[in-house]
Scaffold this motif. Structure first.
Motif, PDB file in Angstrom:
ATOM      1  N   TRP A  84      83.344  53.741  52.302  1.00  0.00           N
ATOM      2  CA  TRP A  84      81.814  54.020  53.303  1.00  0.00           C
ATOM      3  C   TRP A  84      82.393  55.157  54.707  1.00  0.00           C
ATOM      4  CZ3 TRP A  84      78.224  56.092  50.748  1.00  0.00           C
ATOM      5  CH2 TRP A  84      78.014  55.132  49.528  1.00  0.00           C
TER       6      TRP A  84
ATOM      7  N   ARG B 214      83.940  56.911  58.280  1.00  0.00           N
ATOM      8  CA  ARG B 214      83.541  58.173  58.582  1.00  0.00           C
ATOM      9  C   ARG B 214      85.229  59.127  58.838  1.00  0.00           C
ATOM     10  NH1 ARG B 214      79.390  58.400  62.021  1.00  0.00           N
ATOM     11  NH2 ARG B 214      80.008  60.805  63.388  1.00  0.00           N
TER      12      ARG B 214
ATOM     13  N   LYS C 273      60.230  57.861  55.933  1.00  0.00           N
ATOM     14  CA  LYS C 273      60.377  56.770  55.248  1.00  0.00           C
ATOM     15  C   LYS C 273      59.369  56.158  53.600  1.00  0.00           C
ATOM     16  CE  LYS C 273      63.257  53.325  56.038  1.00  0.00           C
ATOM     17  NZ  LYS C 273      63.737  52.324  56.828  1.00  0.00           N
TER      18      LYS C 273
ATOM     19  N   ARG D 297      68.543  58.100  63.699  1.00  0.00           N
ATOM     20  CA  ARG D 297      68.542  56.550  62.967  1.00  0.00           C
ATOM     21  C   ARG D 297      69.712  55.833  62.924  1.00  0.00           C
ATOM     22  NH1 ARG D 297      65.246  58.055  58.328  1.00  0.00           N
ATOM     23  NH2 ARG D 297      63.194  57.684  58.527  1.00  0.00           N
ATOM     24  N   PRO D 298      69.907  54.719  63.286  1.00  0.00           N
ATOM     25  CA  PRO D 298      71.184  53.775  63.191  1.00  0.00           C
ATOM     26  C   PRO D 298      71.639  53.105  62.512  1.00  0.00           C
ATOM     27  CG  PRO D 298      69.134  51.903  63.830  1.00  0.00           C
ATOM     28  CD  PRO D 298      68.963  53.357  63.844  1.00  0.00           C
ATOM     29  N   GLU D 299      71.124  53.823  60.943  1.00  0.00           N
ATOM     30  CA  GLU D 299      71.326  53.436  59.624  1.00  0.00           C
ATOM     31  C   GLU D 299      71.384  54.529  58.326  1.00  0.00           C
ATOM     32  OE1 GLU D 299      67.131  53.160  59.021  1.00  0.00           O
ATOM     33  OE2 GLU D 299      68.740  51.906  60.919  1.00  0.00           O
ATOM     34  N   GLY D 300      71.930  54.506  57.421  1.00  0.00           N
ATOM     35  CA  GLY D 300      71.432  55.278  56.560  1.00  0.00           C
ATOM     36  C   GLY D 300      72.881  56.388  56.173  1.00  0.00           C
TER      37      GLY D 300
ATOM     38  N   ALA E 221      73.012  59.217  59.308  1.00  0.00           N
ATOM     39  CA  ALA E 221      73.928  58.049  60.565  1.00  0.00           C
ATOM     40  C   ALA E 221      75.030  57.837  59.685  1.00  0.00           C
ATOM     41  CB  ALA E 221      73.485  56.294  61.064  1.00  0.00           C
ATOM     42  N   ALA E 222      75.586  57.552  58.163  1.00  0.00           N
ATOM     43  CA  ALA E 222      77.387  57.678  58.036  1.00  0.00           C
ATOM     44  C   ALA E 222      77.694  58.716  57.980  1.00  0.00           C
ATOM     45  CB  ALA E 222      76.601  57.204  56.686  1.00  0.00           C
TER      46      ALA E 222
ATOM     47  N   THR F  50      68.895  63.092  59.387  1.00  0.00           N
ATOM     48  CA  THR F  50      68.453  61.414  58.463  1.00  0.00           C
ATOM     49  C   THR F  50      68.671  61.880  57.237  1.00  0.00           C
ATOM     50  OG1 THR F  50      65.899  62.485  57.866  1.00  0.00           O
ATOM     51  CG2 THR F  50      66.726  60.576  59.602  1.00  0.00           C
TER      52      THR F  50
END
Length: 263
Positions: free
Chosen positions: A30, A32, A111, A172-175, A178-179, A241
């Protein structure tokens, strides 16, 4: 901390199919580098989804169903093979944009588990447009309809590659956003675009010179429509997102199908 090791082609394919389809593919990495490979392989996932969608439509036509029913089946298959993920993202982005609220509030709306009026209206119109366009294409010829389904599915995933290019920030810094945000080098995104356009032209050759032109236009106009939406979302939300990626997918697919139905 040492940098993660380069991802293998298998890692990229696993990431693409494991995150973008329901196929039982286990994502083993998972990080980068794997996300970069996955986003570059996204059009290949689209090719498989598009081929399955076209097969469903052609099967119904062979069994004696009309073009409208074949079109419904062709639209339903990608929704099933993605668990409706992209359609859900489209609805959420429509609600976020339609709210007119600042970025933070709009992201909170996106969300929420329910779908608001903007999302419902957008889903209805988009699905109607996709079915109507495919019915028109199938009514012209089975080959044209099947090719439209495949090209639409591939270009719908190509825009994910393009949207994951360097310089596009996450909201967002997550999700998932962000990935994958910014993982694809610009040169790699451009190469993927050229490869898909070339493959679409080769498929369009089955329908002659007009088919080649139509297929290339479908790729170019779909990418342009998705790019306009991407830039608007980045301005409104501050970045991308997972929902934005879903909205880009459905926008590109719809544009490609409409182009296929024209003329």
């Amino acid at each position: 901390m040492s940098a993660p090791s380069p991802a293998s082609p298998s890692d990229g394919l696993r990431f693409a199919f494991g995150t973008l389809t329901v196929f039982p593919v286990r994502v083993t990495r998972w990080d980068r580098p794997a996300a970069r490979g996955g986003m570059l392989c996204a059009p290949l996932a689209g090719l498989v989804v598009g081929a399955a969608a076209a097969a469903a439509g052609l099967l119904l036509l062979l069994l004696g169903a009309g073009a409208p029913l074949a079109a419904v089946a062709t639209v339903a298959v990608p929704a099933v093979l993605t668990r409706g993920l992209h359609l859900d993202g489209l609805a959420d982005v429509a609600d976020g944009l339609g709210s007119g609220k600042p970025a933070g509030d709009a992201l909170r709306i996106m969300k929420q588990s329910d779908i608001g009026p903007f999302g419902v209206l957008t889903l209805v119109l988009v699905l109607l447009a996709q079915v109507a366009a495919l019915a028109q294409a199938y009514g012209d010829s089975w080959t044209r309809g099947a090719l439209a389904a495949v090209v639409a599915a591939v270009v719908a995933r190509l825009v994910l590659t393009l949207a994951a290019r360097a310089g596009v920030p996450p909201a967002r810094p997550e999700g998932l956003g962000a990935a994958v945000a910014g993982v694809v080098p610009r040169a790699g995104a451009a190469a993927a675009g050229l490869a898909v356009a070339g493959a679409a032209a080769a498929g369009g050759a089955l329908l002659g010179a007009d088919g080649v032109l139509r297929a290339v236009l479908a790729v170019l106009l779909s990418a342009a429509a998705a790019e306009l939406l991407l830039r608007h979302c980045v301005r409104r939300f501050g970045g991308v997102t997972g929902d934005v990626f879903g909205a880009l997918t459905e926008t590109a697919a719809t544009t490609a199908l409409v182009v296929a139905a024209l003329g």
